[in-house]
Write an enzyme that holds these catalytic residues in place. Structure first.
Site, mmCIF file in Angstrom:
data_model
loop_
_atom_site.group_PDB
_atom_site.id
_atom_site.type_symbol
_atom_site.label_atom_id
_atom_site.label_comp_id
_atom_site.label_asym_id
_atom_site.label_seq_id
_atom_site.Cartn_x
_atom_site.Cartn_y
_atom_site.Cartn_z
ATOM 1 C CG ASP A 1 -1.701 7.701 0.799
ATOM 2 O OD1 ASP A 1 -0.897 8.632 0.873
ATOM 3 O OD2 ASP A 1 -2.446 7.520 -0.180
ATOM 4 C CG ASP B 1 -1.903 1.111 1.248
ATOM 5 O OD1 ASP B 1 -2.484 1.408 0.190
ATOM 6 O OD2 ASP B 1 -2.101 1.708 2.320
#
Length: 270
Positions: free
Chosen positions: A21, A19
């Protein structure tokens, strides 16, 4: 610090999904150690792909944003929910039509697969994220769904961050359209494992030999788990070590941040 479960699978780790953020960056600032972690993957020639549910920006835009934080990631290593949605629609109905509520990340992805964007009897209404949701556009989407357009949403995230606090995101606006029409959307992005599988195909990887790194138990970890990947939760974002116990599933490993993985790739479980 790490908290590792017993890993029964002996498969080597050959690739990574991560991922963006909360894992690599946090509010446009580099997560300490993220640059060293990615540099180590490159040095080991380990394929990786950076994932995000945000459909606003194109991979080129995201590449520029990440470079500003100090991460040099090629466009080809960025996979958004907009790209996953376009891939899904191209497989389901090649050369179709769609009415889009979203920004350039989504419209560009659909144009690139040959879709025509229209408000005249489209095959799909495709809802993505935008900084300014238009009441007129939402009304048009409602009426088209009522007339039979299939309802697709890039991701179910209810809110997004801003400097002033939370903003309504795709999931919240989708709920509004659902309440008005009685039609639920099909969500393509995390936690749908479909996004994981499309990402794996993108880099020619296999689930048994790939790790998913994320900061959210309810999206990253469950999506990785349901797609058959081993998972690493970092606590540099949303979920904490304490919150892990609230879920009926567990990540394979919990670490404070990706900095804890430096020096342990390609296989942090050994």
């Amino acid at each position: 610090m790490t908290d590792t479960q017993v890993v029964t699978a002996a498969e080597p780790i050959l690739s990574y999904l991560t991922d963006m953020d909360g894992v690599l960056v946090h509010e446009d600032h580099l997560v300490p150690g993220a640059d060293k972690f990615l540099a180590e993957l490159r040095a080991n020639e380990t394929p990786f792909l950076v994932l995000t549910n945000n459909s606003i920006r194109t991979p080129r835009d995201l590449q520029a944003r990440l470079r500003h934080t100090g991460l040099d990631i090629p466009e080809s290593a960025i996979w958004t929910s907009a790209l996953a949605t376009a891939t899904f629609l191209d497989e389901q109905r090649p050369g179709g039509t769609a009415y889009v509520v979203g920004e350039s990340g989504l419209t560009t992805a659909l144009h690139e697969i040959g879709y025509v964007l229209t408000d005249s009897d489209p095959d799909y209404v495709v809802l993505g994220e935008t900084r300014t949701y238009s009441f007129e556009a939402i009304t048009t989407a409602i009426r088209l769904v009522e007339r039979g357009a299939r309802f697709i949403a890039t991701n179910p995230d209810p809110t997004g961050p801003s400097r002033d606090g939370s903003l309504p995101a795709t999931g919240s606006v989708a709920a509004l359209i659902t309440r008005a029409t009685g039609r639920e959307p099909y969500y393509v992005g995390k936690p749908n494992p479909l996004m994981m599988r499309s990402a794996l195909r993108r880099i020619g990887a296999h689930s048994q030999s790939t790790v998913m790194i994320g900061d959210r138990m309810d999206t990253d970890v469950v999506a990785g788990l349901e797609a058959g990947l081993r998972t690493i939760l970092v606590t540099s974002g949303i979920s904490s070590r304490e919150s892990v116990e609230q879920f009926p599933y567990r990540p394979t490993m919990v670490v404070d941040s990706v900095a804890d993985l430096v020096g342990s790739t390609p296989n942090p479980f050994t």
